[in-house]
Scaffold this active site. Sequence first.
Site, mmCIF file in Angstrom:
data_model
loop_
_atom_site.group_PDB
_atom_site.id
_atom_site.type_symbol
_atom_site.label_atom_id
_atom_site.label_comp_id
_atom_site.label_asym_id
_atom_site.label_seq_id
_atom_site.Cartn_x
_atom_site.Cartn_y
_atom_site.Cartn_z
ATOM 1 N N HIS A 1 -2.324 4.611 -8.056
ATOM 2 C CA HIS A 1 -2.188 5.516 -6.905
ATOM 3 C C HIS A 1 -3.232 6.611 -6.990
ATOM 4 C CE1 HIS A 1 1.771 3.535 -7.272
ATOM 5 N NE2 HIS A 1 1.650 3.505 -5.954
ATOM 6 N N SER B 1 3.093 0.419 -1.936
ATOM 7 C CA SER B 1 3.182 1.853 -2.242
ATOM 8 C C SER B 1 1.858 2.579 -2.006
ATOM 9 C CB SER B 1 3.639 2.043 -3.684
ATOM 10 O OG SER B 1 2.728 1.412 -4.555
ATOM 11 N N ASP C 1 -0.544 6.288 -14.511
ATOM 12 C CA ASP C 1 -0.660 5.702 -13.183
ATOM 13 C C ASP C 1 -2.132 5.719 -12.782
ATOM 14 O OD1 ASP C 1 -0.731 4.987 -10.554
ATOM 15 O OD2 ASP C 1 0.770 6.420 -9.865
#
Length: 426
Positions: free
Chosen positions: A398, A151, A395
């Site tokens: 990312h 990702s 998160d």
Amino acid sequence: MAKESAPPPDLHGINLIRNPSRRFPGGRKLALILSAVVFVLVSSAYYPGQVFYGSTEPTHNSHQTANAGHEDNELDCNLFNGTWVRDLERPTYTNVTCPSMPDSKNCAKYGKQMDYVNWRWKPQGCDMARFQPQLFLNIVRGKTLAFAGDSIGRNQMESLLCLLSQVEAPTKVHSDTKDKFVTWHFRYYNFTLMALWTKFLVEDSQREINGTLVESHDMHLDKLDARLAANLHEINILVVSSSRWFFRINYLYEDGKLIGCIYCSEDNITSFSAISAIQRVFRTAISNLNSRRESRLQLTVVRTATPAHFENGQWNTGGTCNRTEPVGEGTAITSTIEWEIRNVQVEEANRAQKEKKQKGRMNIEILDITKLMSMRPDAHPGIHWNNEWMRGYSDCSHWCLPGPIDIWNELLLAVLNKYRKNMEDQ
Ligand SMILES: *[C@@H]1O[C@H](CO)[C@@H](O)[C@H](O)[C@H]1NC(C)=O
Ligand SMILES: *[C@@H]1O[C@H](CO)[C@@H](O)[C@H](O)[C@H]1NC(C)=O
Ligand SMILES: *[C@@H]1O[C@H](CO)[C@@H](O)[C@H](O)[C@H]1NC(C)=O
Ligand SMILES: *[C@@H]1O[C@H](CO)[C@@H](O)[C@H](O)[C@H]1NC(C)=O
Ligand SMILES: *[C@@H]1O[C@H](CO)[C@@H](O)[C@H](O)[C@H]1NC(C)=O
Ligand SMILES: *[C@@H]1O[C@H](CO)[C@@H](O)[C@H](O)[C@H]1NC(C)=O
């Protein structure tokens, strides 16, 4: 997928790293030093020193091979080593001018203070020009560029889409659920951009126990991921990255035979560290890419490990990333395991570059972003994002858009610019 027990695919892995998160105070001193540097830079206005790319004429680098080009600049310019300096100029895009920006990276929309965009990467001995979308699109005209990885590979593609959308609005021509395989097309430049979900680069299958998928995989080190292999006849430029998914109970095969496993408990199977498995995978995957006949690959770029910055816990134990400034080099929030991954990736890319001198047509380059991103714990979405499934977690893996991940594509442009002449000829 077993939601309760398994870490979600996008935030997984880190909690399996056997390395407690460490805390270090004090990015403040760095900020003071940096602000002093800013004065010098602001007063010298627009990149007066050596600019790595960006002239309208091909630079001397573009006439040389990758290796020669590097040696030329090594002493005075190191693109991957440097500092972040204050830069109050706006980012080149916003969540309004980039319609493809996903909610999971649209940190501004979810209330993150935007200070983290006001920094510019200053490599040692030279300056980066601002990203020039036209230059990028001219180099890749008529070509296909793919990001193969997890990702975070897709995160880089999303950044590139935003950067390039400032010139031409692309069309999404293919996507599956969750955008694991997604293809965009820039019509005017006939440029195709892909993200390929290949979490190991090599072939794998997820194990099942009593009909339920578990977080454990059988990996065939000598076979390229099938979806990647199936697209090789189209791809000209490939950016490979992979690391996080290795940190779980995985079984390794070569030539169809079990040769070992990572984190397994069976004592009659050879135990591999995740690092040595990553090294082996990069070695076999690169050599595999180079030897396939149907391949149209001109350049493979190895993007090194990207640091996550969970502090005060892991992703599932309340870990957060709420810093508001870059940290200095010594302020290692990045775990040592990420440096180890980076080191074997660089080692394998260097090995492949040396071998290329003897044989092979595919060029290899390194996008060594580990160090520069290790200084940016302030640029993750944290709690400022939206995703049904992951609601309530931070998160810290990312990267927000716009943000420092955009520099990966500026560096990619610097790399591509070296091959400009070769690319146009083919
Ligand atoms: C990066 O720069 C620092 C400080 O100048 C130096 O100590 C270090 O060795 C350099 N690292 C690399 C990989 O060039
Ligand atoms: C863009 O970010 C601003 C905050 O800077 C936010 O108010 C707005 O809703 C966002 N717009 C979109 C389209 O995401
Ligand atoms: C666009 O590029 C592809 C290769 O990626 C090529 O096959 C095709 O002919 C090109 N189309 C046009 C209209 O130039
Ligand atoms: C699988 O199912 C069998 C029969 O229901 C059970 O005995 C066994 O413990 C299960 N194995 C695992 C690993 O859950
Ligand atoms: C390891 O031992 C188990 C039984 O404990 C057996 O089922 C398995 O086949 C053995 N694996 C290897 C690679 O010898
Ligand atoms: C960051 O979050 C932690 C844990 O929630 C909290 O203790 C700390 O005060 C926060 N730091 C800042 C600068 O907001």
